[in-house]
Design an enzyme around this catalytic site. Sequence first.
Site, PDB file in Angstrom:
ATOM      1  N   ASP A   1       1.935  10.173  13.639  1.00 44.72           N
ATOM      2  CA  ASP A   1       2.589   8.859  13.613  1.00 44.72           C
ATOM      3  C   ASP A   1       4.079   8.948  13.288  1.00 44.72           C
ATOM      4  OD1 ASP A   1       2.291   9.573  10.939  1.00 44.72           O
ATOM      5  OD2 ASP A   1       2.206   7.477  10.302  1.00 44.72           O
TER       6      ASP A   1
ATOM      7  N   SER B   1       6.114   4.098   8.453  1.00 45.99           N
ATOM      8  CA  SER B   1       4.956   4.835   8.968  1.00 45.99           C
ATOM      9  C   SER B   1       4.697   4.578  10.448  1.00 45.99           C
ATOM     10  CB  SER B   1       3.742   4.504   8.103  1.00 45.99           C
ATOM     11  OG  SER B   1       2.661   5.307   8.454  1.00 45.99           O
ATOM     12  N   HIS B   2       3.549   3.999  10.736  1.00 42.86           N
ATOM     13  CA  HIS B   2       3.119   3.807  12.123  1.00 42.86           C
ATOM     14  C   HIS B   2       3.583   2.469  12.695  1.00 42.86           C
ATOM     15  CE1 HIS B   2       0.438   2.237   9.168  1.00 42.86           C
ATOM     16  NE2 HIS B   2       0.040   1.332  10.039  1.00 42.86           N
TER      17      HIS B   2
ATOM     18  N   THR C   1      -7.927   1.921  -1.040  1.00 45.48           N
ATOM     19  CA  THR C   1      -7.128   2.323   0.119  1.00 45.48           C
ATOM     20  C   THR C   1      -5.722   2.738  -0.313  1.00 45.48           C
ATOM     21  OG1 THR C   1      -8.358   0.776   1.468  1.00 45.48           O
ATOM     22  CG2 THR C   1      -6.232   1.483   2.320  1.00 45.48           C
TER      23      THR C   1
ATOM     24  N   LYS D   1       9.930   4.268   0.413  1.00 43.93           N
ATOM     25  CA  LYS D   1       8.931   4.578  -0.606  1.00 43.93           C
ATOM     26  C   LYS D   1       9.461   5.658  -1.535  1.00 43.93           C
ATOM     27  CE  LYS D   1       6.305   7.038   2.977  1.00 43.93           C
ATOM     28  NZ  LYS D   1       5.023   7.452   3.498  1.00 43.93           N
TER      29      LYS D   1
ATOM     30  N   ASP E   1       2.426  11.668   8.787  1.00 40.46           N
ATOM     31  CA  ASP E   1       1.315  11.905   7.860  1.00 40.46           C
ATOM     32  C   ASP E   1      -0.054  11.590   8.471  1.00 40.46           C
ATOM     33  OD1 ASP E   1       1.690   9.188   7.835  1.00 40.46           O
ATOM     34  OD2 ASP E   1       1.917   8.994   5.665  1.00 40.46           O
ATOM     35  N   ARG E   2      -0.071  10.956   9.640  1.00 42.02           N
ATOM     36  CA  ARG E   2      -1.366  10.661  10.264  1.00 42.02           C
ATOM     37  C   ARG E   2      -1.689  11.668  11.365  1.00 42.02           C
ATOM     38  NH1 ARG E   2      -2.535   4.250  10.627  1.00 42.02           N
ATOM     39  NH2 ARG E   2      -1.932   3.802   8.501  1.00 42.02           N
TER      40      ARG E   2
ATOM     41  N   ARG F   1      -8.947  -6.635   7.780  1.00 40.62           N
ATOM     42  CA  ARG F   1      -9.594  -5.446   8.328  1.00 40.62           C
ATOM     43  C   ARG F   1     -11.083  -5.507   7.979  1.00 40.62           C
ATOM     44  NH1 ARG F   1      -5.041  -2.760   9.760  1.00 40.62           N
ATOM     45  NH2 ARG F   1      -3.483  -2.143   8.222  1.00 40.62           N
TER      46      ARG F   1
ATOM     47  N   ARG G   1       7.877  -2.452   2.631  1.00 32.24           N
ATOM     48  CA  ARG G   1       7.941  -2.430   4.095  1.00 32.24           C
ATOM     49  C   ARG G   1       8.252  -3.837   4.584  1.00 32.24           C
ATOM     50  NH1 ARG G   1       3.131   0.737   7.022  1.00 32.24           N
ATOM     51  NH2 ARG G   1       3.696   2.325   5.513  1.00 32.24           N
TER      52      ARG G   1
ATOM     53  N   ASP H   1       6.003   8.837  10.631  1.00 32.03           N
ATOM     54  CA  ASP H   1       6.511   9.719   9.577  1.00 32.03           C
ATOM     55  C   ASP H   1       5.692  11.000   9.412  1.00 32.03           C
ATOM     56  OD1 ASP H   1       4.373   8.193   8.636  1.00 32.03           O
ATOM     57  OD2 ASP H   1       5.032   8.352   6.560  1.00 32.03           O
TER      58      ASP H   1
ATOM     59  N   GLU I   1      -8.734   9.356   4.733  1.00 29.39           N
ATOM     60  CA  GLU I   1      -8.947   7.933   4.973  1.00 29.39           C
ATOM     61  C   GLU I   1      -9.330   7.731   6.436  1.00 29.39           C
ATOM     62  OE1 GLU I   1      -6.470   5.081   2.579  1.00 29.39           O
ATOM     63  OE2 GLU I   1      -4.947   6.454   3.282  1.00 29.39           O
ATOM     64  N   GLU I   2     -10.008   6.619   6.671  1.00 27.93           N
ATOM     65  CA  GLU I   2     -10.403   6.312   8.043  1.00 27.93           C
ATOM     66  C   GLU I   2      -9.200   6.054   8.942  1.00 27.93           C
ATOM     67  OE1 GLU I   2      -9.765   3.009   9.325  1.00 27.93           O
ATOM     68  OE2 GLU I   2      -8.797   2.657   7.385  1.00 27.93           O
ATOM     69  N   SER I   3      -8.081   5.725   8.327  1.00 31.66           N
ATOM     70  CA  SER I   3      -6.896   5.333   9.087  1.00 31.66           C
ATOM     71  C   SER I   3      -6.112   6.544   9.582  1.00 31.66           C
ATOM     72  CB  SER I   3      -6.022   4.442   8.214  1.00 31.66           C
ATOM     73  OG  SER I   3      -5.754   5.081   6.986  1.00 31.66           O
TER      74      SER I   3
ATOM     75  N   LYS J   1      -0.890  12.635   2.741  1.00 37.39           N
ATOM     76  CA  LYS J   1      -1.691  13.035   3.895  1.00 37.39           C
ATOM     77  C   LYS J   1      -0.764  13.763   4.850  1.00 37.39           C
ATOM     78  CE  LYS J   1      -1.532   8.382   5.867  1.00 37.39           C
ATOM     79  NZ  LYS J   1      -1.774   7.220   5.003  1.00 37.39           N
TER      80      LYS J   1
ATOM     81  N   THR K   1       0.835  -1.202   0.000  1.00 40.53           N
ATOM     82  CA  THR K   1       0.000   0.000   0.000  1.00 40.53           C
ATOM     83  C   THR K   1       0.871   1.254   0.000  1.00 40.53           C
ATOM     84  OG1 THR K   1      -1.571  -1.222   1.382  1.00 40.53           O
ATOM     85  CG2 THR K   1      -1.927   1.137   1.203  1.00 40.53           C
TER      86      THR K   1
HETATM   87  C1  G1P Z   1      -2.959   1.272   5.972  1.00 43.13           C
HETATM   88  C2  G1P Z   1      -4.238   2.055   5.997  1.00 43.13           C
HETATM   89  C3  G1P Z   1      -4.339   2.919   4.761  1.00 43.13           C
HETATM   90  C4  G1P Z   1      -3.107   3.805   4.638  1.00 43.13           C
HETATM   91  C5  G1P Z   1      -1.857   2.964   4.709  1.00 43.13           C
HETATM   92  C6  G1P Z   1      -0.595   3.822   4.735  1.00 43.13           C
HETATM   93  O1  G1P Z   1      -2.941   0.418   4.840  1.00 43.13           O
HETATM   94  O2  G1P Z   1      -5.351   1.213   6.096  1.00 43.13           O
HETATM   95  O3  G1P Z   1      -5.507   3.691   4.820  1.00 43.13           O
HETATM   96  O4  G1P Z   1      -3.127   4.526   3.442  1.00 43.13           O
HETATM   97  O5  G1P Z   1      -1.868   2.155   5.884  1.00 43.13           O
HETATM   98  O6  G1P Z   1      -0.572   4.678   5.828  1.00 43.13           O
HETATM   99  P1  G1P Z   1      -3.355  -1.141   4.906  1.00 43.13           P
HETATM  100  O7  G1P Z   1      -2.468  -1.782   5.926  1.00 43.13           O
HETATM  101  O8  G1P Z   1      -4.778  -1.183   5.337  1.00 43.13           O
HETATM  102  O9  G1P Z   1      -3.141  -1.639   3.501  1.00 43.13           O
HETATM  103 ZN    ZN Z   2       2.485   7.376   8.243  1.00 46.70          ZN
END
Ligand code: G1P
Ligand code: ZN
Length: 545
Positions: free
Chosen positions: A279, A113-114, A346, A126, A283-284, A498, A22, A281, A365-367, A378, A18
Amino acid sequence: MKINHIQSTPFSDQKPGTSGLRKKVRVFQQPHYLENFVQSIFNIAQSLKGGLLVLGGDGRFYNGHAIQIILKMAAANGVKRVMVGTNGLLSTPSVSCIIRKYKADGGIILSASHNPGGADGDFGIKFNISNGGPAPTSFTDAVYEASKTIHEYRIADIEPVNIDTPRRFVIGDMQVDVIDSVADYSEMMEQLFDFPAIRSLFTSDQLQMCFDAMHAVTGPYAIEIFEKRLQAQAGTVINGIPKEDFGGAHPDPNLAHTKELTDRLNSPSTKTNFGAASDGDGDRNMIIGKNFFVNPSDSLAIMTANAHLIPGYKDGIVGVARSLPTSRAVDKVAAANNISCYETPTGWKYFGNLLDDNRITLCGEESFGSGSNHIREKDGLWAVLFWLNLIAVKQQSVEDITRAHWKQYGRHYYTRHDYEAIDSDIAARLMEHLRAQSTSLAGKRFSSYQVQLCDDFRYLDPVDKSVTEHQGVRVLFEDESRIVYRLSGTGTEGATLRVYIERYVADPQQHDMDTQQALAELIHIAGELAEIKARCQRDQPDVIT
Ligand code: G1P
Ligand code: ZN
């Protein structure tokens, strides 16, 4: 400068997910692993030859090591100039900002990221293209193909360089600018938001804020913006020093990982009345008020409804987009205001074309992700500033703003249930089972819910007409409730299922229910439809957001 051509053999697992490639740090530490992937990027991103590359990361373990390797490989691959963050630190949104501002040909961001960091944690890489956004699937597919046949990489034979302070130097024919990590980004925020109005919230003591940087990259940015430029009191930013292992914590801004922050907000003895976190990096974002949590899907809807009150968006917005699993709260606002609302797969990369084509101004996004046309990622701190600006204009608390929004547009109760580290084959079969059922579910009734439509989400990009299939199974019910299932594309261990569940309630008398209770019946249906218990041997999700 001597350039070494190192012989290497391909790895079969370098397919970006996504959000980039990673993996566990240990995977990246295999000899030639990082180098193979970076060379594959250089082989595909031809414009970097003679071009400008932006480079930085979230400071996690292996960041410094990877920066040195990439600098040496950039020099060996003919890059003309690199802008690298001091100490290798740049948040994801600031990379996007810098690429756009300096018209760079691309950027490499080192981050998972997170996901947790440290020697036993995760690492990631990335690539962002010249519009500042994540590379599209066509690019990442090409990088993956290149990684499968790679047989050598090129790297300059030099000692590690010093990047702990802004300065300029050369590596062979390549110029390196070590830049202030926070300056360009902070300046951009100052142009978008009403800093004097926000500053007076702090100086008048009307607002006491706590921002949790989670020992990740936003620490230096948040201190510069909130404590210096906006004069919030010293100590507003907690966990503000970036650490390689994020202090052993999980740099994911949700209620499960921000106890120190929520304790501050909820303790009766403090005056703290606005809380936020970002988070790894940057972006959240998470936004909270006193004893009050703002669901990220609601946050996007509230931003959309109020954007005209913010200087950077005073002329209104052209449209909005949300990812498939994000609640449809923003759809209500778009419909009421007669603007377009797009539903994408997503991941942030799908918003890029819509933003570039000026079809949307805001997206989310919901995340815990939201952003706008100011960059192509983001943006965590941007969202926090958006809320602060809104509070300054409306002179209302986070809770009051949210409740007023529900009253006007209705409330979408929303939850996401994650089942982590499931065996990949079991997860794949579960999704196949759902897909197989999807064509025959319409019209069926499950307790009080009747299925209106069920399909496997397919996205036709309205700009470049590309098609992306199998993005999640969605079940829509007659009363506007919805269940969405998909597998995560960012995990590094087995599969993560999910399940996203939402229910729309227009009546303000019913806006005070507990979310899990309000959704209990749908949660049960979601489990039955997917046979989660039988197939995954799980009674409960691992994470609920
Ligand atoms: C997750 C989140 C998605 C976000 C991505 C990167 O991806 O659900 O919204 O864009 O992290 O931060 P997923 O693990 O669901 O593919
Ligand atoms: Zn992030």
